[in-house]
Design a protein around this motif. Structure first.
Motif, PDB file in Angstrom:
ATOM      1  N   LYS A   7       0.883  -1.076   0.105  1.00  0.00           N
ATOM      2  CA  LYS A   7       0.164  -0.045  -0.043  1.00  0.00           C
ATOM      3  C   LYS A   7       0.912   1.238   0.008  1.00  0.00           C
ATOM      4  O   LYS A   7       0.554   2.171  -0.603  1.00  0.00           O
ATOM      5  CB  LYS A   7      -0.744   0.006   1.373  1.00  0.00           C
ATOM      6  N   LYS A  18       0.864   4.221  -2.687  1.00  0.00           N
ATOM      7  CA  LYS A  18       0.762   5.555  -2.547  1.00  0.00           C
ATOM      8  C   LYS A  18       1.658   6.316  -2.936  1.00  0.00           C
ATOM      9  O   LYS A  18       1.585   7.443  -3.395  1.00  0.00           O
ATOM     10  CB  LYS A  18       0.817   5.574  -0.763  1.00  0.00           C
ATOM     11  N   GLY A  50       1.233   7.165  -6.586  1.00  0.00           N
ATOM     12  CA  GLY A  50       0.106   8.154  -6.977  1.00  0.00           C
ATOM     13  C   GLY A  50      -1.148   7.497  -7.027  1.00  0.00           C
ATOM     14  O   GLY A  50      -2.299   8.031  -7.394  1.00  0.00           O
ATOM     15  N   THR A  87      -4.623   6.284  -5.872  1.00  0.00           N
ATOM     16  CA  THR A  87      -5.696   6.307  -4.895  1.00  0.00           C
ATOM     17  C   THR A  87      -6.754   5.408  -4.844  1.00  0.00           C
ATOM     18  O   THR A  87      -6.959   5.055  -6.109  1.00  0.00           O
ATOM     19  CB  THR A  87      -6.234   8.003  -5.477  1.00  0.00           C
ATOM     20  N   VAL A 130      -8.213   2.436 -11.635  1.00  0.00           N
ATOM     21  CA  VAL A 130      -6.778   2.814 -10.852  1.00  0.00           C
ATOM     22  C   VAL A 130      -5.827   2.976 -11.967  1.00  0.00           C
ATOM     23  O   VAL A 130      -5.482   1.739 -12.386  1.00  0.00           O
ATOM     24  CB  VAL A 130      -6.677   1.822  -9.691  1.00  0.00           C
TER      25      VAL A 130
END
Length: 79
Positions: free
Chosen positions: A61, A65, A68, A70, A77
């Motif tokens: 995770k 992050k 970029g 989200t 995604v």
């Protein structure tokens, strides 16, 4: 995290090794639930690490992050 990894590769996550034993092909699948979006590209990696599952998830995770990514509930995604 495992971008560019090949079978037999060893990657590092949080200073611990992840040994990649298999990498799948890319599979294109139609979106579900929110269908007004492009098709998805999916892949899987089989590997071995001594990281506990939740710690591995945490680091994955963190990598998302930093890239970029989200959270998108049933949405597209981009990585």
């Amino acid at each position: 995290m495992l971008r560019g990894a090949n079978s037999g590769s060893t990657m590092s996550v949080a200073g611990r090794s992840v040994q990649v034993s298999r990498v799948s092909l890319l599979y294109e699948t139609a979106p579900m639930y929110v269908t007004e979006q492009p098709a998805f590209l999916n892949a899987a990696v089989l590997g071995r690490t001594d990281l506990p599952p939740l710690q591995l998830l945490y680091h994955c995770k963190q990598i998302e992050k930093q890239a970029g990514v989200t959270a998108a509930h049933f949405g597209c995604v981009l990585v």
